[in-house]
Design a protein around this motif. Structure first.
Motif, short mmCIF file in Angstrom:
data_model
loop_
_atom_site.label_atom_id
_atom_site.label_comp_id
_atom_site.label_asym_id
_atom_site.label_seq_id
_atom_site.Cartn_x
_atom_site.Cartn_y
_atom_site.Cartn_z
N THR A 55 3.57 -19.96 -2.45
CA THR A 55 2.51 -19.46 -3.33
C THR A 55 1.35 -20.45 -3.43
O THR A 55 0.22 -20.05 -3.69
CB THR A 55 3.08 -19.18 -4.73
N ASP A 56 1.60 -21.75 -3.22
CA ASP A 56 0.55 -22.75 -3.35
C ASP A 56 -0.65 -22.47 -2.45
O ASP A 56 -1.78 -22.85 -2.76
CB ASP A 56 1.09 -24.16 -3.05
N MET A 57 -0.42 -21.83 -1.31
CA MET A 57 -1.52 -21.59 -0.39
C MET A 57 -2.56 -20.64 -0.97
O MET A 57 -3.70 -20.60 -0.51
CB MET A 57 -1.01 -21.07 0.96
N LEU A 58 -2.21 -19.90 -2.04
CA LEU A 58 -3.19 -19.01 -2.64
C LEU A 58 -4.21 -19.77 -3.47
O LEU A 58 -5.18 -19.18 -3.95
CB LEU A 58 -2.47 -17.96 -3.48
N ASN A 59 -4.03 -21.08 -3.66
CA ASN A 59 -5.08 -21.91 -4.25
C ASN A 59 -6.33 -21.93 -3.37
O ASN A 59 -7.41 -22.28 -3.83
CB ASN A 59 -4.58 -23.33 -4.47
N SER A 60 -6.17 -21.59 -2.09
CA SER A 60 -7.30 -21.56 -1.17
C SER A 60 -8.12 -20.28 -1.27
O SER A 60 -9.20 -20.19 -0.68
CB SER A 60 -6.81 -21.73 0.28
N ILE A 61 -7.61 -19.30 -1.99
CA ILE A 61 -8.31 -18.02 -2.12
C ILE A 61 -9.33 -18.12 -3.25
O ILE A 61 -9.04 -18.62 -4.33
CB ILE A 61 -7.31 -16.89 -2.42
N LEU A 62 -10.53 -17.64 -2.99
CA LEU A 62 -11.56 -17.61 -4.03
C LEU A 62 -11.11 -16.71 -5.17
O LEU A 62 -10.79 -15.54 -4.97
CB LEU A 62 -12.87 -17.09 -3.44
N GLY A 63 -11.02 -17.27 -6.38
CA GLY A 63 -10.54 -16.53 -7.53
C GLY A 63 -9.05 -16.61 -7.73
O GLY A 63 -8.52 -16.04 -8.69
N GLY A 64 -8.34 -17.32 -6.85
CA GLY A 64 -6.89 -17.39 -6.92
C GLY A 64 -6.39 -18.73 -7.42
O GLY A 64 -7.06 -19.76 -7.29
N SER A 65 -5.21 -18.73 -8.01
CA SER A 65 -4.53 -19.95 -8.46
C SER A 65 -3.05 -19.62 -8.55
O SER A 65 -2.60 -18.54 -8.17
CB SER A 65 -5.09 -20.44 -9.80
N VAL A 66 -2.27 -20.57 -9.08
CA VAL A 66 -0.82 -20.41 -9.13
C VAL A 66 -0.31 -20.77 -10.52
O VAL A 66 -0.67 -21.81 -11.07
CB VAL A 66 -0.12 -21.31 -8.09
#
Length: 748
Positions: free
Chosen positions: A86-97
């Motif tokens: 799930t940590d890789m979604l920190n790279s998505i604009l508007g995304g976090s964990v």
């Protein structure tokens, strides 16, 4: 291949096996317009190459619909530093964990998380078989098993699946590898990492054997960590709980874990056809949770998935068939009190089955029009039961938390894409979901629970929801260096089984049912209605290719949610501030409004030291429960990062600052603590030579003690079975300083 549509009769005659599929696809074909905007228009900006979001693995349809796509190179970078996919979604604009266990974080996009979002892997949408949602879908994958990620964070096309009210995150397995005709392909990958904080280790191994038609791949991953340390003292040192060992004042109790994931995949290709069969095994001996009162002491899963795809002159089809069986056990881990009088521990077991079939088809109507349609059947079966323990309050019977829970989904959608002119395109679609749920009668440990069990059993448990989604988006590309997207959508989501069918408000039982990590106890509600979200979104992208090239992305959105599943004090009681309470799920109203900004610029280009880039992102959200006029739990109002990186032929180095703003707009009914603003500094250096990559870094360089509102409330030690046997008002602190090293090697 030309985009021509042959007659339906001709297509079926050429491929007789398609007849039943074609009938089903055409039966739901009621179109409305469509298309998106290819990122390929920015090929001129390739000198900028943003490593965070690329479109390398996106299909044409996905790119044109404006999806953000994480490339295999970006995903490989996460495999060098984490086991939490799930940590890789920190790279998505508007995304976090939202942090939970060590490998089981919840994705968060625009203030929504977990079941409010759609997540799928290889065409499958799995369900959490746990009253604390300790086994979400991405917890079954390690970064090394992921080939790509597609994220729709603005307007979500109906083809990206339903039964959600937020973003859609689609995780793709690595595509199978084949040899050239007459050749044999052998290749392998191996890698490992070590973090000093918590002595966290992880390793992965993969091997592929293939010819030009058949491919076989094995991959395996393991990870292990002890409790990590925060950047300073946040609780008193001493015994973690009665009968437990000593714990330091800076140690985050119940943050240790040990995991094992394996996957075996077979693939066959013939002409334009590709068929693959994958089997995933998971065995987690333990994964402890600092923000839950229970710990996972076993999670065993077998997942089988069959995928088929083919393309024709008139379009393509994709078929996914899948089955999963999960056996999940919780109890008190090494930092939580185990013995309560004559009661040794509190075993809690969940047994879940998921079965699904998904069919998608794309039809090229002409050069400017495409039609996408699909069908889905998804079934989830759940038994959540707690065996008796000791001779006291948890005996002599097994406690039925959810007995024979059932949830079936039947979906159909249609989507039409239209390229009106070189600069203008549209995409509209509609989706219908029918969700049928039911559960059997229940009983408690003993006669103390008879009254509540009888009240639950006397009610009708069968629920049927007819949900509708629609979306409409337009894209305007005035030039090769700018584009704009704006649209609206409606999404609808049914409550999950735990929100509807958990039934006892006895404190000892209710505190074990908690999906959000806030320390409170929760009771289900048979009267819950589906959540309905209306979203408007506008985004833009601008680029400059001369001199010091740069690229900027911006997004703004507004979401209004009717029948939002919030919480109220248990009927007949009054919640007390500053402590944990028993809450019940209830329908309310909520609103989210926010904006995201991301950019990258090349600040220097030298012969000796390579290229230097400055990049960063910033997200702001105002999220509010408009029924209670309070904030929403676990939302960070401001967050972002800024990094200065250096790139040469062999080196990739950087210094990054992560920052989160203060949270004062809290959920008072959940006793959410306020948190202050903070910033932490991370360093990394990566060296690549041939097929070998070595990475070293320091996280939280200055060993700062900080509290992220997306870490939940600390209940990681002590008498956690008791509602207020542990102190309230402490956010789980983030990790302190850690020195990290990792390597990855490829052999062919």
């Amino acid at each position: 291949m030309k985009n021509k549509l042959p007659t339906l009769a001709g297509a079926i005659c050429r491929n007789p096996g398609l007849a039943p599929f074609a009938k089903k696809l055409l039966a739901v074909s009621i179109a409305s317009a469509a298309t998106g905007f290819p990122y390929a228009a920015f090929a001129a900006t390739s000198a900028i190459h943003i490593p965070v979001v690329t479109i390398n693995t996106a299909t044409s349809w996905e790119a044109q619909m404006g999806a953000q796509v994480l490339s295999p190179a970006v995903i490989k970078g996460y495999g060098l530093k984490t086991s939490n996919t799930t940590d890789m979604l920190n790279s998505i604009l508007g995304g976090s964990v939202f942090k939970t266990g060590g490998v089981s974080g919840f994705p968060v996009v625009h203030g929504l998380m977990d079941d409010q979002l759609h997540l799928s892997f290889s065409g499958m949408q799995l369900n959490s078989a746990c009253p604390n949602h300790m086994n979400p879908i991405l917890s079954y994958l390690f970064p090394s098993q992921v080939g790509g990620v597609t994220a729709y964070t603005g307007i979500v096309p109906v083809s990206a699946d339903g039964n959600s009210i937020g973003a859609s995150i689609i995780v793709h397995p690595a595509p199978p590898k084949f040899a050239m005709p007459g050749k044999t392909l052998t290749r392998g990958d191996i890698g490992a990492y070590y973090h000093t904080n918590g002595a966290a280790t992880g390793a992965h191994l993969a091997a592929t054997l293939a010819n030009d038609a058949f491919s076989m791949k094995y991959s395996g991953d393991v990870s292990h960590a002890s409790d990590y340390k925060a950047g300073g003292d946040f609780h008193a040192a001493g015994p973690a709980a009665m009968g437990r060992g000593s714990i330091g004042a800076d140690v985050v109790g119940s943050s240790a874990y040990s995991t094992n994931n394996q996957m075996l995949e077979f693939a066959y290709r013939h002409g334009t056809q590709l068929t693959s069969l994958g089997v995933n095994w998971q065995d987690i001996p333990y994964e402890y949770y600092p923000n839950q009162r229970m710990d996972m002491v076993e999670n065993k899963s077998v997942l089988i998935h069959l995928n088929y795809r083919d393309r024709f002159d008139w379009g393509n089809i994709k078929l996914h068939v899948y089955h999963q069986e999960v056996r999940h056990t919780m109890d008190f881990g090494s930092d939580k009190q185990y013995q309560y009088g004559t009661t040794p521990g509190m075993p809690m077991k969940s047994h879940g089955h998921v079965d699904g079939v998904k069919l998608d088809g794309t039809i090229h109507l002409d050069q400017d029009d495409q039609l996408r349609t699909g069908l889905l059947f998804h079934s989830f079966r759940l038994n959540d039961y707690w065996p008796p323990s000791g001779t006291g309050m948890m005996a002599p019977n097994t406690f039925d938390n959810i007995n024979n829970g059932r949830s079936n989904r039947y979906d159909a959608y249609v989507e039409w894409r239209r390229q009106w002119a070189p600069r203008w395109s549209t995409l509209v679609g509609v989706r219908g979901d029918t969700v049928e749920q039911n559960a059997g009668d229940v009983h408690g440990y003993n006669m103390m629970y008879n009254m509540q069990a009888a009240a639950f059993n006397a009610q009708s448990h069968a629920k049927t929801d007819h949900n509708w989604d629609w979306s409409a988006v337009a894209k305007f590309k005035p030039s090769a260096t700018q584009k704009y997207t704006f649209g609206v959508m409606r999404q609808e989501r049914s409550p999950n089984l735990y929100q509807r069918y958990t039934w006892s408000s006895m404190p000892m039982v209710a505190v074990m049912n908690n999906l959000v990590g806030d320390g409170n106890g929760y009771v289900g509600n048979l009267s819950l209605k589906p959540e309905v979200a209306y979203t408007a979104d506008i985004s833009g992208e601008w680029a400059h290719t001369q001199g010091h090239p740069w690229i900027v992305n911006a997004d703004a959105y507004l979401t209004q949610i009717h029948d939002y599943i919030g919480e109220q004090c248990e009927p007949g009681t009054t919640c007390k501030s500053g402590q944990f309470n028993i809450l019940q799920y209830t329908n309310q109203q909520a609103r989210m409004a926010g904006a995201d900004l991301k950019g990258k610029v090349r600040v220097a280009q030298t012969k000796a030291a390579g290229a230097f880039f400055l990049n960063g992102k910033l997200s702001y959200i105002h999220a509010r429960n408009t029924s209670t006029h309070q904030g929403l739990f676990g939302i960070a109002p401001w967050q972002g990062d800024v990094a200065l990186t250096q790139h040469t032929v062999h080196w990739d180095n950087g210094v990054a600052v992560q920052f989160v703003g203060a949270k004062t707009n809290v959920s008072e009914i959940q006793s959410e603590p306020k948190t202050g603003a903070y910033a932490i500094v991370n360093l990394h250096a990566t060296y690549t030579q041939g097929n070998v990559t070595v990475r070293a870094g320091i996280d939280n360089l200055f060993n700062r003690l900080y509290y992220n509102p997306q870490n939940g409330v600390y209940v990681g030690q002590g008498m956690t079975m008791m509602l207020n046997g542990v102190p309230a008002g402490i956010t789980v602190p983030g990790p302190g300083r850690s020195f990290n090293i990792a390597f990855d090697a490829h052999f062919a």
